[in-house]
Design an enzyme around this catalytic site. Structure first.
Site, PDB file in Angstrom:
ATOM      1  N   LYS A  13       0.825  -1.220   0.000  1.00  0.00           N
ATOM      2  CA  LYS A  13       0.000   0.000   0.000  1.00  0.00           C
ATOM      3  C   LYS A  13       0.858   1.269   0.000  1.00  0.00           C
ATOM      4  CE  LYS A  13      -2.220  -0.880   3.889  1.00  0.00           C
ATOM      5  NZ  LYS A  13      -1.745  -2.198   4.301  1.00  0.00           N
ATOM      6  N   ARG A  88      -9.488   1.650   8.872  1.00  0.00           N
ATOM      7  CA  ARG A  88      -9.008   0.307   9.182  1.00  0.00           C
ATOM      8  C   ARG A  88     -10.016  -0.512   9.986  1.00  0.00           C
ATOM      9  NH1 ARG A  88      -3.260   0.815   9.047  1.00  0.00           N
ATOM     10  NH2 ARG A  88      -2.116  -1.106   9.484  1.00  0.00           N
ATOM     11  N   ARG A 127      11.472  -6.985   3.454  1.00  0.00           N
ATOM     12  CA  ARG A 127      11.588  -5.570   3.085  1.00  0.00           C
ATOM     13  C   ARG A 127      12.576  -4.842   3.994  1.00  0.00           C
ATOM     14  NH1 ARG A 127       5.413  -3.331   4.313  1.00  0.00           N
ATOM     15  NH2 ARG A 127       5.521  -3.388   6.561  1.00  0.00           N
ATOM     16  N   ARG A 131      11.218  -1.899  11.079  1.00  0.00           N
ATOM     17  CA  ARG A 131      10.094  -1.483  11.926  1.00  0.00           C
ATOM     18  C   ARG A 131       9.990  -2.403  13.135  1.00  0.00           C
ATOM     19  NH1 ARG A 131       4.878  -0.266   8.171  1.00  0.00           N
ATOM     20  NH2 ARG A 131       3.878  -1.154  10.001  1.00  0.00           N
ATOM     21  N   ARG A 142      -0.542  -8.706  13.478  1.00  0.00           N
ATOM     22  CA  ARG A 142      -1.088  -7.689  12.565  1.00  0.00           C
ATOM     23  C   ARG A 142      -2.013  -8.332  11.522  1.00  0.00           C
ATOM     24  NH1 ARG A 142       4.314  -5.363  10.752  1.00  0.00           N
ATOM     25  NH2 ARG A 142       3.144  -4.190   9.206  1.00  0.00           N
TER      26      ARG A 142
HETATM   27  P1  AMP Z   1       0.737   0.874   8.818  1.00  0.00           P
HETATM   28  O1  AMP Z   1       1.932   1.718   8.546  1.00  0.00           O
HETATM   29  O2  AMP Z   1      -0.495   1.315   8.047  1.00  0.00           O
HETATM   30  O3  AMP Z   1       0.997  -0.594   8.688  1.00  0.00           O
HETATM   31  O4  AMP Z   1       0.354   1.127  10.351  1.00  0.00           O
HETATM   32  C1  AMP Z   1       1.239   0.770  11.397  1.00  0.00           C
HETATM   33  C2  AMP Z   1       0.503   0.687  12.713  1.00  0.00           C
HETATM   34  O5  AMP Z   1      -0.075   1.975  13.034  1.00  0.00           O
HETATM   35  C3  AMP Z   1      -0.663  -0.280  12.768  1.00  0.00           C
HETATM   36  O6  AMP Z   1      -0.241  -1.610  13.043  1.00  0.00           O
HETATM   37  C4  AMP Z   1      -1.505   0.314  13.902  1.00  0.00           C
HETATM   38  O7  AMP Z   1      -0.913   0.022  15.165  1.00  0.00           O
HETATM   39  C5  AMP Z   1      -1.334   1.808  13.676  1.00  0.00           C
HETATM   40  N1  AMP Z   1      -2.360   2.348  12.764  1.00  0.00           N
HETATM   41  C6  AMP Z   1      -2.149   2.909  11.533  1.00  0.00           C
HETATM   42  N2  AMP Z   1      -3.303   3.300  10.977  1.00  0.00           N
HETATM   43  C7  AMP Z   1      -4.280   2.975  11.866  1.00  0.00           C
HETATM   44  C8  AMP Z   1      -5.698   3.101  11.861  1.00  0.00           C
HETATM   45  N3  AMP Z   1      -6.345   3.636  10.822  1.00  0.00           N
HETATM   46  N4  AMP Z   1      -6.370   2.660  12.949  1.00  0.00           N
HETATM   47  C9  AMP Z   1      -5.734   2.124  14.006  1.00  0.00           C
HETATM   48  N5  AMP Z   1      -4.409   1.956  14.071  1.00  0.00           N
HETATM   49  C10 AMP Z   1      -3.680   2.374  13.013  1.00  0.00           C
END
Ligand code: AMP
Length: 186
Positions: A13, A88, A127, A131, A142
């Protein structure tokens, strides 16, 4: 153009959102990036969400929705944007519908990146972004959170007839070509 890019962790994404942002000259709004940057800068938001991100759990809906609603008030989003990592959960999607409604705007595309689950873990591990939520245990959590809380968001947008399904297996360039064809035909 207002676009949502949607899919499980590791689907690509962020990478595709960056390319879309450049090609269509619209800002890329990634909630995950906002949280990671807050954690790095040790802001109060960062301190609040660090343990949640580390565990691979979700930040509470009210917090995320409030943050996105505030962010979208910035003029730079007035001609469109690409949302990555939001909404999400179904309550987040409902809240986002209300945000759009209030502004009298509509969503132009909901792009669903489809990648088989076996491939996701390999991709995330290879990757090597360093993180804190990229260890095998955290990835499993996740993916479970995705299945339980996030996958139902798809149905919410299917009901709106907004979903464009994109095969997320292939090279970055190949997938981006399909995305461009999809967006340009809209
Ligand atoms: P991402 O970079 O989109 O994979 O997001 C990393 C982490 O940020 C996720 O595993 C959640 O802990 C938190 N996070 C990001 N976006 C959201 C969202 N829309 N709602 C809740 N937690 C989020």
């Amino acid at each position: 153009m207002r676009i949502i890019i949607f899919g499980p962790p590791g689907a690509g994404k962020g990478t595709q959102a960056n390319l879309i942002s450049e090609e269509y000259d619209i800002p890329h709004l990634s909630t995950g990036e906002i949280f990671r940057s807050a954690i790095k800068n040790e802001t109060s938001l960062g301190k609040e969400v660090k343990a949640i991100l580390d565990a691979g759990d979700l930040v509470p809906d009210e917090k995320v929705v409030g943050l996105v609603e505030e962010e979208l008030k910035d003029d730079k989003y007035s001609d469109g944007y690409i949302l990555d990592g939001f909404p999400r959960t179904v309550p987040q999607a409902e809240a986002y519908d209300a945000i759009l409604d209030k502004k009298g705007k509509t969503l132009d595309a909901f792009l669903q990146l489809v990648v088989p689950e076996e491939e996701l873990i390999d991709r995330i591990l290879s990757r090597g972004e360093g993180r804190s939520d990229d260890s095998p245990e955290k990835i499993k959590n996740r993916l479970a959170v995705y299945r339980e809380e996030t996958a139902p968001v798809l149905n919410h947008y299917k009901k709106q007839d907004a979903v464009e399904t994109i095969d997320g297996v292939g090279s970055i360039e190949e997938i981006f070509e399909i995305i461009k064809e999809t967006l340009n035909s809209k």
